[in-house]
Design a protein around this motif. Structure first.
Motif, PDB file in Angstrom:
ATOM      1  N   LYS A  77       0.833  -1.201   0.000  1.00  0.00           N
ATOM      2  CA  LYS A  77       0.000   0.000   0.000  1.00  0.00           C
ATOM      3  C   LYS A  77       0.866   1.248   0.000  1.00  0.00           C
ATOM      4  CE  LYS A  77      -4.066  -1.831   2.440  1.00  0.00           C
ATOM      5  NZ  LYS A  77      -4.992  -1.602   3.573  1.00  0.00           N
ATOM      6  N   GLU A  78       0.390   2.236  -0.733  1.00  0.00           N
ATOM      7  CA  GLU A  78       0.950   3.590  -0.662  1.00  0.00           C
ATOM      8  C   GLU A  78      -0.149   4.513  -0.179  1.00  0.00           C
ATOM      9  OE1 GLU A  78       2.370   4.732  -4.461  1.00  0.00           O
ATOM     10  OE2 GLU A  78       3.985   3.257  -4.540  1.00  0.00           O
ATOM     11  N   LYS A 128      -1.455  -0.983  -4.040  1.00  0.00           N
ATOM     12  CA  LYS A 128      -0.701  -0.758  -5.272  1.00  0.00           C
ATOM     13  C   LYS A 128      -0.145  -2.060  -5.868  1.00  0.00           C
ATOM     14  CE  LYS A 128      -1.320   3.639  -5.312  1.00  0.00           C
ATOM     15  NZ  LYS A 128      -2.155   4.265  -6.375  1.00  0.00           N
ATOM     16  N   HIS A 165      -0.259  -2.173  -9.800  1.00  0.00           N
ATOM     17  CA  HIS A 165      -0.923  -1.039 -10.458  1.00  0.00           C
ATOM     18  C   HIS A 165      -0.044  -0.536 -11.607  1.00  0.00           C
ATOM     19  CE1 HIS A 165      -2.781   2.868 -11.121  1.00  0.00           C
ATOM     20  NE2 HIS A 165      -3.814   2.450 -10.390  1.00  0.00           N
ATOM     21  N   ALA A 219       2.521   1.900 -10.705  1.00  0.00           N
ATOM     22  CA  ALA A 219       3.404   1.606  -9.583  1.00  0.00           C
ATOM     23  C   ALA A 219       4.381   0.489  -9.922  1.00  0.00           C
ATOM     24  CB  ALA A 219       2.573   1.216  -8.353  1.00  0.00           C
TER      25      ALA A 219
END
Length: 403
Positions: free
Chosen positions: A74-75, A80, A108, A111
């Motif tokens: 996660k960002e 992501k 993603h 990403a």
């Protein structure tokens, strides 16, 4: 983007690594909706439109989805990257194997090249090792997943049978003894289907609430087979109407009739591929007699965490399906040392002490190739004659149980 940071918490054996930019761990119940949106987005962006609750309802139907089976990066709190690791329990004769199938590996599109997939794959594989998983299966590019310990293995035979084949083999006016009808969720016949499925020498433990949706994997159609008014089996027909991955019968002698009924039905094309595994000798003979052509394929990429348990299970399966020559040999398989023996049709796999000398010492990739690859018979000239018959072992997983 840097991924380094301190491990701030532990959950189910997974270290959550945090920095100002990325956090890694298992998805949680509150991530369910975002998780579905994420994999639909990534796979639709890379391929054709995807709707995972429809394509893989056994895993992604909202009421069956288990977020904690997914490793995520996660960002700023948003997913992501993701790797799914799904538990399957497999029965091989009297042995029980703990299996993980890996799927939905996705990053993603904005990403990429940040190392997220590498990190998540390493976490997933390490947890399998720690949690005592016996074997893991994964579909995808061979060299991409070799970095994480996977190698192609297992064998299946696929036979192409056409309406022309049947006309020549059976006669133009042949009338199959059985009939097919489509099965929908909730049909009482599913209880009979599940009970029949569990009589197979190799099968997964499919919970009752997931049996139908497991058969529906990748939009497969589920068809029951009836002999008069009597239940006689079932089959699954791929969404392209050109492949049968699972065909289970109460009487093996109904195979030709079931094939003829399918090719004459409105649900199939005029040519269909049928799958068989090496231990299904009678089925292979019947399909070979009818088919236009056939081919031998690898099952998927696999990684073995317990060679002792996996080799024992599938060595016993091979001995139960064909006559194996007597012999004995010792193998060092990625650190595990095992003695394999066959005497009068009875096989055994015994662990050896760490200081024992072995006839062959192999890395994981070499061991998978030797034990489970169809190329073994052609490439391993140094094996004793009895081992050339023993190997490859018929390691496999049915298509509906794959991720």
């Amino acid at each position: 983007m840097a991924l380094e940071g301190k491990a701030t918490t532990e959950r189910k054996g997974i270290a959550y690594m945090k920095s100002c930019e990325a956090a890694f761990g298992l998805a949680q119940p509150e991530d369910k909706e975002e998780l579905l949106d994420f994999i639909n987005l990534v796979f639709s962006h890379a391929h054709c439109p995807h709707d995972f609750p429809t394509l893989l309802p056994k895993l992604y139907k909202p009421d069956l989805l288990e977020p904690q089976c997914h490793y995520v990066a996660k960002e700023n709190g948003r997913i992501k990257a993701l790797v799914g690791s799904y538990p399957v329990t497999q029965k091989v004769l009297g042995e029980t194997l703990s299996v993980r199938t890996v799927g939905a590996v996705s990053v993603h599109p904005y990403a990429r090249n940040r190392g997220y997939m590498k990190r998540l794959m390493h976490d997933a594989v390490e947890d399998m090792r720690v949690q005592g998983v016996d074997i893991s299966w994964l579909g995808g590019l061979r060299q991409r997943y070799q970095y994480y310990g996977y190698e192609t293995g297992g064998q299946m035979l696929r036979f192409l049978i056409t309406s022309t084949n049947l006309r020549h083999c059976l006669g133009a006016g042949y009338q199959p003894r059985c009939a097919l009808y489509p099965v929908e969720e909730g049909d009482p016949v599913l209880e009979d289907m599940r009970a029949l499925y569990e009589t197979q020498p190799v099968h997964a433990l499919r919970p009752a609430d997931r049996f139908y949706v497991t058969l529906r994997n990748w939009n497969s159609r589920v068809l029951a087979i009836r002999l008069g008014e009597t239940f006689a089996g079932y089959l699954t027909l791929a969404r392209g109407q050109d492949g049968v991955s699972e065909l289970v019968l109460t009487d093996p002698n109904l195979l030709t009739d079931a094939i003829a009924a399918l090719l004459a039905s409105p649900w199939a094309k005029q040519e269909v591929w049928f799958t068989a595994f090496p231990y299904e000798a009678a089925r292979i003979r019947a399909l070979q007699a009818l088919c236009e052509t056939y081919r031998v394929e690898q099952v998927e990429n696999l990684q073995v965490f317990s060679f002792e348990r996996v080799v024992r299970a599938f060595f016993q399966l091979k001995a139960a399906s064909e006559t194996l020559p007597d012999g004995a040999m010792t193998l060092a398989l990625n650190g595990e040392k095992l003695a394999l023996e066959c005497e009068d049709g009875q096989v055994s796999v015994t662990p050896l002490a760490a200081d024992e000398e072995c006839d062959l010492s192999l890395s994981h990739h070499e061991a998978v190739s030797l034990l489970f690859s169809a190329a073994t018979a052609f490439s391993r000239s140094e094996l004793p004659s009895f081992a050339k018959v023993w190997f490859p072992l018929p390691v496999m997983i049915q298509s509906p149980d794959q991720a």
